[in-house]
Design an enzyme around this catalytic site. Structure first.
Site, PDB file in Angstrom:
ATOM      1  N   ARG A  41      -5.535  38.829  71.980  1.00 61.44           N
ATOM      2  CA  ARG A  41      -6.032  38.008  73.034  1.00 61.44           C
ATOM      3  C   ARG A  41      -5.286  38.296  74.377  1.00 61.44           C
ATOM      4  O   ARG A  41      -4.366  38.543  74.255  1.00 61.44           O
ATOM      5  CB  ARG A  41      -6.278  36.529  72.845  1.00 61.44           C
ATOM      6  CG  ARG A  41      -7.185  36.243  71.691  1.00 61.44           C
ATOM      7  CD  ARG A  41      -7.342  34.850  71.045  1.00 61.44           C
ATOM      8  NE  ARG A  41      -7.797  33.873  72.077  1.00 61.44           N
ATOM      9  CZ  ARG A  41      -8.841  33.866  72.626  1.00 61.44           C
ATOM     10  NH1 ARG A  41      -9.907  34.296  71.559  1.00 61.44           N
ATOM     11  NH2 ARG A  41      -9.366  32.919  73.590  1.00 61.44           N
ATOM     12  N   ILE A 101      -7.094  36.983  63.255  1.00 63.52           N
ATOM     13  CA  ILE A 101      -8.409  36.738  63.367  1.00 63.52           C
ATOM     14  C   ILE A 101      -9.349  37.656  62.595  1.00 63.52           C
ATOM     15  O   ILE A 101     -10.157  37.494  61.564  1.00 63.52           O
ATOM     16  CB  ILE A 101      -9.146  36.887  64.745  1.00 63.52           C
ATOM     17  CG1 ILE A 101      -8.327  35.770  65.680  1.00 63.52           C
ATOM     18  CG2 ILE A 101     -10.499  36.977  64.822  1.00 63.52           C
ATOM     19  CD1 ILE A 101      -8.894  35.896  67.066  1.00 63.52           C
ATOM     20  N   HIS A 127       6.141  15.482  40.860  1.00 65.20           N
ATOM     21  CA  HIS A 127       5.422  16.604  39.611  1.00 65.20           C
ATOM     22  C   HIS A 127       4.232  16.204  39.177  1.00 65.20           C
ATOM     23  O   HIS A 127       4.089  14.709  38.853  1.00 65.20           O
ATOM     24  CB  HIS A 127       6.566  16.653  38.459  1.00 65.20           C
ATOM     25  CG  HIS A 127       5.845  17.423  37.544  1.00 65.20           C
ATOM     26  ND1 HIS A 127       6.140  18.916  37.572  1.00 65.20           N
ATOM     27  CD2 HIS A 127       5.528  17.218  36.355  1.00 65.20           C
ATOM     28  CE1 HIS A 127       5.183  19.214  36.240  1.00 65.20           C
ATOM     29  NE2 HIS A 127       5.022  18.337  35.488  1.00 65.20           N
ATOM     30  N   GLY A 177     -11.567  25.114  88.067  1.00 66.72           N
ATOM     31  CA  GLY A 177     -10.110  24.887  88.815  1.00 66.72           C
ATOM     32  C   GLY A 177      -9.668  25.899  89.498  1.00 66.72           C
ATOM     33  O   GLY A 177      -9.502  27.059  88.845  1.00 66.72           O
ATOM     34  N   GLY A 233      -8.833  45.598  63.658  1.00 66.67           N
ATOM     35  CA  GLY A 233      -7.881  44.715  63.661  1.00 66.67           C
ATOM     36  C   GLY A 233      -7.467  44.073  62.514  1.00 66.67           C
ATOM     37  O   GLY A 233      -8.518  43.144  62.292  1.00 66.67           O
ATOM     38  N   ALA A 234      -6.549  44.226  61.811  1.00 66.79           N
ATOM     39  CA  ALA A 234      -6.237  43.486  60.473  1.00 66.79           C
ATOM     40  C   ALA A 234      -5.113  42.303  61.027  1.00 66.79           C
ATOM     41  O   ALA A 234      -4.259  42.089  60.322  1.00 66.79           O
ATOM     42  CB  ALA A 234      -5.524  44.319  59.421  1.00 66.79           C
ATOM     43  N   VAL A 236      -9.520  53.225  66.288  1.00 67.14           N
ATOM     44  CA  VAL A 236     -10.895  53.215  66.412  1.00 67.14           C
ATOM     45  C   VAL A 236     -11.196  54.015  67.614  1.00 67.14           C
ATOM     46  O   VAL A 236     -10.530  53.715  68.720  1.00 67.14           O
ATOM     47  CB  VAL A 236     -11.824  51.867  66.593  1.00 67.14           C
ATOM     48  CG1 VAL A 236     -13.227  52.123  67.033  1.00 67.14           C
ATOM     49  CG2 VAL A 236     -11.661  51.309  65.234  1.00 67.14           C
TER      50      VAL A 236
HETATM   51  P1  NAD Z   1      -3.622  39.881  66.350  1.00 70.05           P
HETATM   52  O1  NAD Z   1      -2.454  40.220  67.492  1.00 70.05           O
HETATM   53  O2  NAD Z   1      -3.117  38.837  65.486  1.00 70.05           O
HETATM   54  O3  NAD Z   1      -3.982  41.121  65.682  1.00 70.05           O
HETATM   55  C1  NAD Z   1      -4.716  42.191  66.363  1.00 70.05           C
HETATM   56  C2  NAD Z   1      -4.600  43.384  65.334  1.00 70.05           C
HETATM   57  O4  NAD Z   1      -5.435  44.493  66.013  1.00 70.05           O
HETATM   58  C3  NAD Z   1      -3.242  44.003  65.414  1.00 70.05           C
HETATM   59  O5  NAD Z   1      -2.796  44.248  64.172  1.00 70.05           O
HETATM   60  C4  NAD Z   1      -3.267  45.251  66.195  1.00 70.05           C
HETATM   61  O6  NAD Z   1      -2.410  46.281  65.689  1.00 70.05           O
HETATM   62  C5  NAD Z   1      -4.820  45.741  65.992  1.00 70.05           C
HETATM   63  N1  NAD Z   1      -5.396  46.730  66.850  1.00 70.05           N
HETATM   64  C6  NAD Z   1      -5.071  46.713  68.142  1.00 70.05           C
HETATM   65  N2  NAD Z   1      -6.144  47.616  68.633  1.00 70.05           N
HETATM   66  C7  NAD Z   1      -6.695  48.432  67.842  1.00 70.05           C
HETATM   67  C8  NAD Z   1      -7.498  49.306  67.760  1.00 70.05           C
HETATM   68  N3  NAD Z   1      -8.042  50.206  68.781  1.00 70.05           N
HETATM   69  N4  NAD Z   1      -8.006  49.806  66.415  1.00 70.05           N
HETATM   70  C9  NAD Z   1      -7.557  49.085  65.306  1.00 70.05           C
HETATM   71  N5  NAD Z   1      -6.622  48.068  65.486  1.00 70.05           N
HETATM   72  C10 NAD Z   1      -6.362  47.585  66.416  1.00 70.05           C
HETATM   73  O7  NAD Z   1      -4.808  39.394  67.271  1.00 70.05           O
HETATM   74  P2  NAD Z   1      -5.838  38.455  66.881  1.00 70.05           P
HETATM   75  O8  NAD Z   1      -6.081  38.545  65.349  1.00 70.05           O
HETATM   76  O9  NAD Z   1      -7.252  39.086  67.765  1.00 70.05           O
HETATM   77  O10 NAD Z   1      -5.511  37.049  67.350  1.00 70.05           O
HETATM   78  C11 NAD Z   1      -5.387  36.839  68.795  1.00 70.05           C
HETATM   79  C12 NAD Z   1      -4.544  35.357  68.803  1.00 70.05           C
HETATM   80  O11 NAD Z   1      -5.302  34.499  68.287  1.00 70.05           O
HETATM   81  C13 NAD Z   1      -3.196  35.882  68.159  1.00 70.05           C
HETATM   82  O12 NAD Z   1      -2.281  35.518  68.992  1.00 70.05           O
HETATM   83  C14 NAD Z   1      -3.120  34.948  66.995  1.00 70.05           C
HETATM   84  O13 NAD Z   1      -1.932  34.384  66.513  1.00 70.05           O
HETATM   85  C15 NAD Z   1      -4.099  33.738  67.493  1.00 70.05           C
HETATM   86  N6  NAD Z   1      -4.852  33.212  66.406  1.00 70.05           N
HETATM   87  C16 NAD Z   1      -4.240  32.564  65.350  1.00 70.05           C
HETATM   88  C17 NAD Z   1      -4.788  31.892  64.448  1.00 70.05           C
HETATM   89  C18 NAD Z   1      -3.946  31.145  63.449  1.00 70.05           C
HETATM   90  O14 NAD Z   1      -2.724  30.699  63.680  1.00 70.05           O
HETATM   91  N7  NAD Z   1      -4.428  30.809  62.112  1.00 70.05           N
HETATM   92  C19 NAD Z   1      -6.115  32.408  64.227  1.00 70.05           C
HETATM   93  C20 NAD Z   1      -6.872  32.860  65.051  1.00 70.05           C
HETATM   94  C21 NAD Z   1      -6.070  33.459  66.186  1.00 70.05           C
END
Ligand code: NAD
Length: 475
Positions: A279, A192, A451, A122, A188-189, A245
């Protein structure tokens, strides 16, 4: 020839398809257009969440957790197995079946609600027109009184580690490995990185997570993040903080990941890399410049509190607008917009959105963290309760973690509830309802909790706010 609708929704993920169903329930003639393409070339509704995110990852999290428990925990229950064996192909088949069933469910819901669901891309044109381009290149223009933009988000790619679909993959690629990689590097910790890192670690990969920030899970309450970090470490996840990285080189079938941690340059060798650094909103090709919809400096569609864009009768919901990228937040925005269009009262309470990370133990919270309250200067009381003292958690052999409740010192109103532990995401629902109803800690204290259930930990943490916990020493 153009077709006329009351509402056209662009995007069929959890924000868009939910908006379309609610609009149709409100008696509005509604179409929902979606461009999703699966790896096998098929189309399906449900967006990232259903096809490549929440649902397939939860399927694998469940399977890998059972596998891990069978190998490492069953013996303590007195169940002796030959070492449990992994059939990854079957595990992946089960995941695909769940996704297909749920996507079929959206078709059925569209049909019964008389939503006109269409596959195609779209593009918003001026004057509330939407150009739909099908996969075969054919075009059709729809005209609508209202258009809802719900095109979601897409993984951020790192220039230092570009996706190649095989060695360096995004979260979708990481759900589809057809064998367990020996060594995985996760960049990225965040949510995801932790969820997918956990899946593959439980299935046998050696997982190293490189996180640029010095602080682990900065968005979570500090006590919860510390406990989660301790548990992940015990499980063998190697999480390196302050590690940025700088390069990823694929050589002879392995990836050399270079990073800098402030103390110097390092390199690790892994078999696969999962990039999970966030994202970005997805608006590629969506907006004709004359349609009048503004983006902010980060590329999100600009909206007000009720998800109105800068163009009249054009709305936007979900990951493509400000706020947390969470399916449930997008769905509620979709419901709100569909109700507002129908002239009903509707709103989203952005201060009470649950956050859940589906690791084991799960991490879940709602409201403010202790660090945020300290920063704001508001006076607060804290109560905690460890799952170690919960009969049910002990019986489940899952007694790690705690519940933490924060309440206002003067009014006793609940300000935040934070959990790391078994079924934390399910337990949180009670706190979300309580906070939506502006409950006090005493309200939670006086509610009868079954309980023996895990919910008693929430009850005891609320009691502990006033040093009245029964099954803990109040300090
Ligand atoms: P995020 O923003 O949660 O985490 C990304 C991490 O990568 C951050 O801690 C950041 O500091 C780190 N980072 C960024 N650049 C880097 C680099 N060059 N080297 C090392 N670390 C680096 O993003 P995500 O985990 O990719 O998730 C994306 C989106 O999807 C988020 O908004 C998340 O809330 C959503 N999501 C939610 C769920 C859930 O609710 N259970 C599950 C999956 C995704």
């Amino acid at each position: 020839m153009s077709r006329k609708y009351d509402v056209v929704v662009i995007g069929g993920g959890p924000s868009g398809y939910v908006a379309a169903i609610r609009a149709a329930q409100n008696g509005l003639r509604t179409a929902c257009i979606d461009a999703w393409q699966n790896r096998d070339g098929s189309s399906s509704f449900g967006g990232t969440c259903l096809n490549a995110g929440c649902i397939p990852s939860k399927a694998l999290l469940e399977s890998s957790e059972l596998y891990h428990r069978a190998r490492h925990e069953f013996a303590s229950h007195g169940i002796v197995l030959e070492p449990a064996r992994l059939d990854l192909a079957k595990m992946q088949e089960r995941k695909a079946r769940i996704v297909a069933q749920l996507s079929g469910g959206i078709h059925a819901l569209f049909k019964s609600n008389e939503v006109d669901g269409r596959f195609g891309r779209g593009r918003l044109l001026p004057d509330n027109r939407v150009l739909v381009t099908a996969r075969d290149g054919s075009e059709e223009t729809l005209v609508a009184d209202h258009v809802i933009l719900a095109t979601g988000s897409t993984p951020v790619e790192l220039a230092s580690a570009p996706f190649d679909g095989k060695f360096i993959v995004d979260s979708w690629g990481a759900l589809d490995f057809d064998e367990v990689p020996g060594r995985i590097g996760v960049i990225g910790a965040g949510v995801i990185g932790l969820e997918l890192g956990s899946v593959w670690a439980r299935l046998g990969s050696e997982v190293t997570i490189l996180e640029a920030m010095d602080q682990f899970l900065f968005m979570a309450d500090g006590a919860i993040a510390r406990e989660a970090q301790r548990q992940f470490k015990r499980q063998g996840l190697d999480i390196r903080l302050g590690a940025r990285v700088s390069a990823a080189r694929v050589e002879d079938g392995v990836v050399r990941l270079a990073y800098d941690d402030g103390q110097g340059a390092h390199e690790i060798e892994v078999d696969r890399v999962i990039v999970a650094v966030g994202r970005r909103p997805f608006t590629d090709g969506l907006l004709d410049p004359l349609a009048g919809v503004n983006l902010d400096e980060r590329g999100f569609i600009e909206v007000d509190d009720e998800c109105r864009t800068s163009a009249p009768n054009i709305w936007a919901v979900g990951d493509v607008v400000r706020g947390p990228m969470l399916a449930h937040k997008g769905s509620e925005e979709g419901v709100m917009v569909a109700d507002l269009i129908a002239g009903r009262h509707a709103e989203v309470n952005y201060s009470v959105i649950p956050s859940i990370i589906y690791t084991a133990p799960e991490i879940a919270w709602v409201g403010q963290t202790e660090e945020e309250l300290k920063e704001s200067g508001r006076k607060y009381k804290v109560g905690t309760f460890n799952f170690a003292a919960s009969g049910r958690a002990r019986a489940m052999e899952q007694a790690a973690g705690l519940v933490k409740v924060l309440a206002d010192t003067d009014t006793d109103r609940l300000l935040g509830v934070h959990i790391v532990g078994p079924m934390a995401g399910e337990l949180l629902a009670e706190a979300v309802v309580a906070m939506e109803f502006e409950a006090s800690a005493e309200d939670l204290q006086r509610v009868i909790h079954g309980h023996p259930t895990l919910t008693e930990a929430v009850h005891e943490a609320a009691l502990s706010v006033d040093r009245r916990a029964i099954h803990a020493i109040n300090q």
